[in-house]
Design a protein around this motif. Structure first.
Motif, PDB file in Angstrom:
ATOM      1  N   HIS A 253       2.092 -41.125  37.912  1.00  0.00           N
ATOM      2  CA  HIS A 253       2.618 -42.703  37.740  1.00  0.00           C
ATOM      3  C   HIS A 253       1.874 -42.908  36.271  1.00  0.00           C
ATOM      4  CE1 HIS A 253       3.642 -46.497  38.933  1.00  0.00           C
ATOM      5  NE2 HIS A 253       2.570 -46.968  38.982  1.00  0.00           N
ATOM      6  N   ASN A 254       2.483 -43.638  35.690  1.00  0.00           N
ATOM      7  CA  ASN A 254       2.145 -44.279  34.472  1.00  0.00           C
ATOM      8  C   ASN A 254       1.916 -43.284  33.221  1.00  0.00           C
ATOM      9  OD1 ASN A 254       0.355 -46.247  36.441  1.00  0.00           O
ATOM     10  ND2 ASN A 254       1.723 -47.138  35.219  1.00  0.00           N
ATOM     11  N   ASN A 255       2.424 -41.960  33.436  1.00  0.00           N
ATOM     12  CA  ASN A 255       2.089 -40.904  32.496  1.00  0.00           C
ATOM     13  C   ASN A 255       2.965 -41.079  31.141  1.00  0.00           C
ATOM     14  OD1 ASN A 255       1.269 -38.204  34.788  1.00  0.00           O
ATOM     15  ND2 ASN A 255       0.054 -39.899  33.973  1.00  0.00           N
ATOM     16  N   ASP A 256       2.568 -41.758  30.483  1.00  0.00           N
ATOM     17  CA  ASP A 256       3.044 -41.997  29.099  1.00  0.00           C
ATOM     18  C   ASP A 256       2.498 -40.810  28.261  1.00  0.00           C
ATOM     19  OD1 ASP A 256       4.221 -44.361  29.796  1.00  0.00           O
ATOM     20  OD2 ASP A 256       2.839 -45.529  29.172  1.00  0.00           O
ATOM     21  N   GLY A 257       3.326 -40.341  27.079  1.00  0.00           N
ATOM     22  CA  GLY A 257       2.564 -39.284  26.230  1.00  0.00           C
ATOM     23  C   GLY A 257       1.621 -39.750  25.434  1.00  0.00           C
ATOM     24  N   VAL A 258       1.993 -41.004  24.506  1.00  0.00           N
ATOM     25  CA  VAL A 258       0.993 -41.336  23.593  1.00  0.00           C
ATOM     26  C   VAL A 258       1.117 -43.162  23.641  1.00  0.00           C
ATOM     27  CG1 VAL A 258       0.088 -41.460  21.397  1.00  0.00           C
ATOM     28  CG2 VAL A 258       1.305 -39.426  22.140  1.00  0.00           C
ATOM     29  N   ASP A 259      -0.071 -43.676  23.805  1.00  0.00           N
ATOM     30  CA  ASP A 259      -0.129 -45.074  23.900  1.00  0.00           C
ATOM     31  C   ASP A 259      -0.857 -45.641  22.830  1.00  0.00           C
ATOM     32  OD1 ASP A 259       1.131 -45.982  26.971  1.00  0.00           O
ATOM     33  OD2 ASP A 259       0.323 -44.035  27.042  1.00  0.00           O
ATOM     34  N   ILE A 268       2.823 -39.070  14.466  1.00  0.00           N
ATOM     35  CA  ILE A 268       3.138 -38.214  15.746  1.00  0.00           C
ATOM     36  C   ILE A 268       4.111 -37.257  15.044  1.00  0.00           C
ATOM     37  CG2 ILE A 268       3.712 -38.006  17.958  1.00  0.00           C
ATOM     38  CD1 ILE A 268       2.748 -41.117  17.988  1.00  0.00           C
ATOM     39  N   GLU A 269       3.919 -35.967  15.019  1.00  0.00           N
ATOM     40  CA  GLU A 269       4.950 -34.967  14.357  1.00  0.00           C
ATOM     41  C   GLU A 269       4.985 -33.722  14.991  1.00  0.00           C
ATOM     42  OE1 GLU A 269       4.571 -34.238  10.392  1.00  0.00           O
ATOM     43  OE2 GLU A 269       2.775 -33.807  10.591  1.00  0.00           O
ATOM     44  N   VAL A 301       4.407 -43.792  12.542  1.00  0.00           N
ATOM     45  CA  VAL A 301       5.552 -42.902  12.177  1.00  0.00           C
ATOM     46  C   VAL A 301       5.583 -41.749  13.368  1.00  0.00           C
ATOM     47  CG1 VAL A 301       6.487 -41.258  10.606  1.00  0.00           C
ATOM     48  CG2 VAL A 301       5.242 -43.165   9.648  1.00  0.00           C
ATOM     49  N   MET A 302       6.859 -41.488  13.802  1.00  0.00           N
ATOM     50  CA  MET A 302       7.029 -40.522  14.862  1.00  0.00           C
ATOM     51  C   MET A 302       8.283 -39.624  14.284  1.00  0.00           C
ATOM     52  SD  MET A 302       7.886 -40.609  18.683  1.00  0.00           S
ATOM     53  CE  MET A 302       8.584 -39.155  19.868  1.00  0.00           C
ATOM     54  N   ARG A 303       8.198 -38.451  14.157  1.00  0.00           N
ATOM     55  CA  ARG A 303       9.390 -37.637  13.894  1.00  0.00           C
ATOM     56  C   ARG A 303       9.134 -36.101  14.123  1.00  0.00           C
ATOM     57  NH1 ARG A 303       6.817 -37.661   7.440  1.00  0.00           N
ATOM     58  NH2 ARG A 303       5.221 -35.973   7.752  1.00  0.00           N
ATOM     59  N   ASN A 304      10.441 -35.531  14.107  1.00  0.00           N
ATOM     60  CA  ASN A 304      10.662 -34.176  14.581  1.00  0.00           C
ATOM     61  C   ASN A 304      10.081 -33.808  15.952  1.00  0.00           C
ATOM     62  OD1 ASN A 304      11.771 -33.936  11.874  1.00  0.00           O
ATOM     63  ND2 ASN A 304       9.709 -33.631  10.968  1.00  0.00           N
ATOM     64  N   CYS A 305      10.186 -34.668  16.858  1.00  0.00           N
ATOM     65  CA  CYS A 305       9.721 -34.542  18.137  1.00  0.00           C
ATOM     66  C   CYS A 305      10.808 -34.237  19.079  1.00  0.00           C
ATOM     67  CB  CYS A 305       8.905 -35.682  18.768  1.00  0.00           C
ATOM     68  SG  CYS A 305       7.551 -35.953  17.757  1.00  0.00           S
ATOM     69  N   THR A 306      10.767 -33.438  20.227  1.00  0.00           N
ATOM     70  CA  THR A 306      11.621 -33.113  21.203  1.00  0.00           C
ATOM     71  C   THR A 306      10.997 -33.843  22.544  1.00  0.00           C
ATOM     72  OG1 THR A 306      12.007 -31.059  20.280  1.00  0.00           O
ATOM     73  CG2 THR A 306      12.711 -31.134  22.627  1.00  0.00           C
TER      74      THR A 306
END
Length: 454
Positions: A253-259, A268-269, A301-306
Motif C-alpha cells: 500500500h502506498n508503494n510509489d517508486g520515487v516521491d 531519474i534515468e 527529469v525522468m528518462r529512459n525508464c521501464t
C-alpha cells in the motif's frame, strides 16, 4: 561533465602538534538539456575514497545487532575520515535502521542483501520526518539522511524490507484515522513540528524506505530495492539528486517508486519500476505546512525508464501545495501488462493551493491504460473528504502541460480533465497522440481554457 574537488580536513591532536589528514570527495556536475532552464546537478564521486568493510567492524550474518552496530560504526569512521565507502559484502545481512552522515557512500557488492527488520521498535527513537505531506516525528525511515551532503547508495546488491508487520499496518482502522485527524489539525494550526509526536500504539504511520531529508548532492546507482513499508524513495526538501540504473519492486500500500517532495534538480534515468502505486509521484507538501515551507518541487527529469507496473507513470499531487514546475518525462516504456490508470495524472483539491506548470511528457509507449493518457482532477480527497473539514480554501493553478509523441494500445480517453469552475485549467497541448483502441471518447474535458488536441 565538469568535475571539481571538495576537500575536507580533519585535525587530529598528536601530543603538542597537530597533523592534518586530508580526504577527497570529488563532485561531478551533470548538464541536462530540457525545455526549461535546468541547472547542472552536482553528485559525489567516491572513487578516490577509502573503503570501510562492515565485517572489519564486527558485522555478522544473522546477527541484527552486530551488523547494525558495524554499519553505524563504519559510517561514523568514513565521515570522520572526510569521506569513505562503507562496503556491504555478498551475503544476507539483517539490520535495523541506517542513518547517513555526510561524505559517505553505502556500497552493496554484487550478491549483498541488506535485509531490514520488520520490528517497529528498531526504528526508534522518532525522527523528524513526514506523513503524506505533513511534518511530524515518526518512526525513522529504514534509510535516513538528515542535513547531509555528498551521500550515495551504489553497487549491484539489494535493499529489502521484511514486511511481516508493515503489511498489517496497511489497514486504516479507526485509531489510525484518529491519529491522521490529530496530525491534520496540528499541521493546520502550525504547531511546532517537535510537538507532533506520532509514534503510539495505534497510529501505525509506516516509515518510508529511503528518505533524504534536507540533504544535497545525492546519488543512487545500480542497486535493487525489494518491498517497502510506505513510499520507497523519498527526497524531501533536498536538491541535486541522481537516481539511475535501479530496479525497484514494491507492491504494498502506498508503494510509489520515487516521491520527490519540495525537492529540486533531479535526474531519474535507466530505471525499472514495478510498483503497487505510482511509478513517480511528484509532491510539494500539504496545505499549511507547505505554505510555511514555501519550496516548490522543480527541475525534474525522468528518462529512459521501464514501468512494469504502476498506477501512473507520472503523478503530480495531491500534496502539491508548495508548487510543482519544470518537469519532463521522456523516452519511457510502460509494459503491456502494467496495471496503469493514466500516463500522467495531476490531482488536487480545494485545500491545496499551490500550482502545477511546465509539465512535458514525450516519446512514451504503453499498452493498455484503464483511464487516459492525461488525467487532471481538482476534487481528489480520498479518505480525507469526510474525515476532516477544509480549514482554509485555496485552489490550485494548473497549466502549461505539453504531451507529445505518445503511442498507446488501448485507453478510455486521450484526456479526461475536470478543472475547477472558479479556476479552470489553462493551456494544455496534446500533439501526435496515438491510441489504437479508444473505449469511450477522445476528450472528456470540462473547465479548461486553451486546449489543443491533435
Amino acid at each position: 561533465m565538469k568535475r571539481y574537488k571538495l576537500i575536507v580536513f580533519s585535525i587530529l591532536s598528536l601530543s603538542i602538534s597537530c597533523v592534518k589528514k586530508q580526504s577527497t570527495v570529488e563532485v561531478d556536475e551533470i548538464k541536462i538539456k530540457a525545455p526549461f532552464e535546468m541547472p547542472s546537478i552536482k553528485i559525489p564521486d567516491f572513487s578516490n575514497c577509502k573503503k570501510f568493510l562492515i565485517t572489519d567492524f564486527g558485522a555478522e550474518k544473522g546477527d541484527k545487532e552486530a551488523t547494525s552496530f558495524a554499519i553505524e560504526a563504519a559510517i561514523t569512521e568514513a565521515n570522520k575520515n572526510g569521506g569513505g565507502i562503507v562496503v556491504i559484502p555478498a551475503g544476507e545481512w539483517l539490520t535495523n535502521k541506517i542513518h547517513f552522515k555526510s561524505n559517505v557512500n553505502l556500497h552493496l557488492n554484487e550478491g549483498a542483501i541488506l535485509l531490514f527488520s520488520e520490528n517497529p521498535q528498531d526504528y526508534l527513537p522518532p525522527v523528524q520526518t513526514t506523513w503524506e505531506g505533513m511534518e511530524c516525528y515518526n518512526y525513522s525511515p529504514l534509510i535516513y539522511a538528515f542535513e547531509c551532503k555528498n551521500i550515495a547508495i551504489t553497487g549491484k546488491g539489494t535493499l529489502q524490507a521484511k514486511m511481516d508487520v508493515w503489511k498489517e499496518w496497511f489497514a486504516r482502522p479507526e485509531p489510525h484515522l484518529k491519529s491522521l485527524k490529530r496530525l491534520y489539525y496540528m499541521s493546520s494550526s502550525n504547531k511546532p513540528v517537535v510537538d507532533r509526536q506520532m509514534v503510539n500504539d495505534s497510529a501505525h504511520f509506516r516509515p518510508q524506505f529511503i528518505q533524504f531529508n534536507r540533504s544535497e548532492n545525492i546519488l543512487l546507482d545500480g542497486i535493487s530495492i525489494v518491498n517497502s513499508p510506505f513510499w520507497t524513495i523519498h527526497p524531501y526538501l533536498s536538491k541535486n539528486i541522481v537516481i539511475r540504473n535501479l530496479e525497484v519492486t514494491a507492491h504494498g500500500h502506498n508503494n510509489d517508486g520515487v516521491d520527490p517532495e519540495m525537492s529540486q534538480n533531479i535526474l531519474i534515468e535507466n530505471c525499472v519500476f514495478d510498483q503497487g502505486d505510482d511509478a513517480i509521484a511528484i509532491k510539494s507538501g500539504r496545505n499549511q505546512d507547505a505554505w510555511r515551507l514555501n519550496t516548490p518541487s522543480k527541475n525534474i527529469v525522468m528518462r529512459n525508464c521501464t514501468i512494469k507496473n504502476g498506477h501512473q507513470l507520472l503523478a503530480i499531487g495531491s500534496e502539491l501545495s508548495g508548487g510543482v514546475e519544470n518537469v519532463i518525462v521522456e523516452n519511457c516504456t510502460v509494459l503491456e501488462n502494467a496495471e496503469m490508470f493514466n500516463l500522467v495524472f495531476v490531482k488536487t483539491n480545494e485545500r491545496r493551493g499551490g500550482y502545477a506548470k511546465n509539465i512535458f511528457v514525450q516519446n512514451i509507449k504503453a499498452g493498455t491504460l484503464k483511464k487516459s493518457v492525461l488525467g487532471i482532477e481538482t476534487d481528489v480527497l480520498y479518505q480525507w473528504r469526510n474525515l476532516v473539514p477544509t480549514i482554509e480554501k485555496r485552489l490550485t493553478t494548473i497549466g502549461d502541460v505539453y504531451i507529445s509523441d505518445i503511442k498507446v494500445d488501448k485507453a478510455m480517453y486521450v484526456s479526461r480533465i475536470i478543472g475547477d469552475e472558479a479556476l479552470p485549467v489553462n493551456n494544455v497541448v496534446l500533439t501526435n497522440i496515438a491510441v489504437d483502441s479508444l473505449e469511450v471518447q477522445k476528450y472528456n474535458n470540462e473547465n479548461i481554457t486553451n486546449f489543443t488536441g491533435n
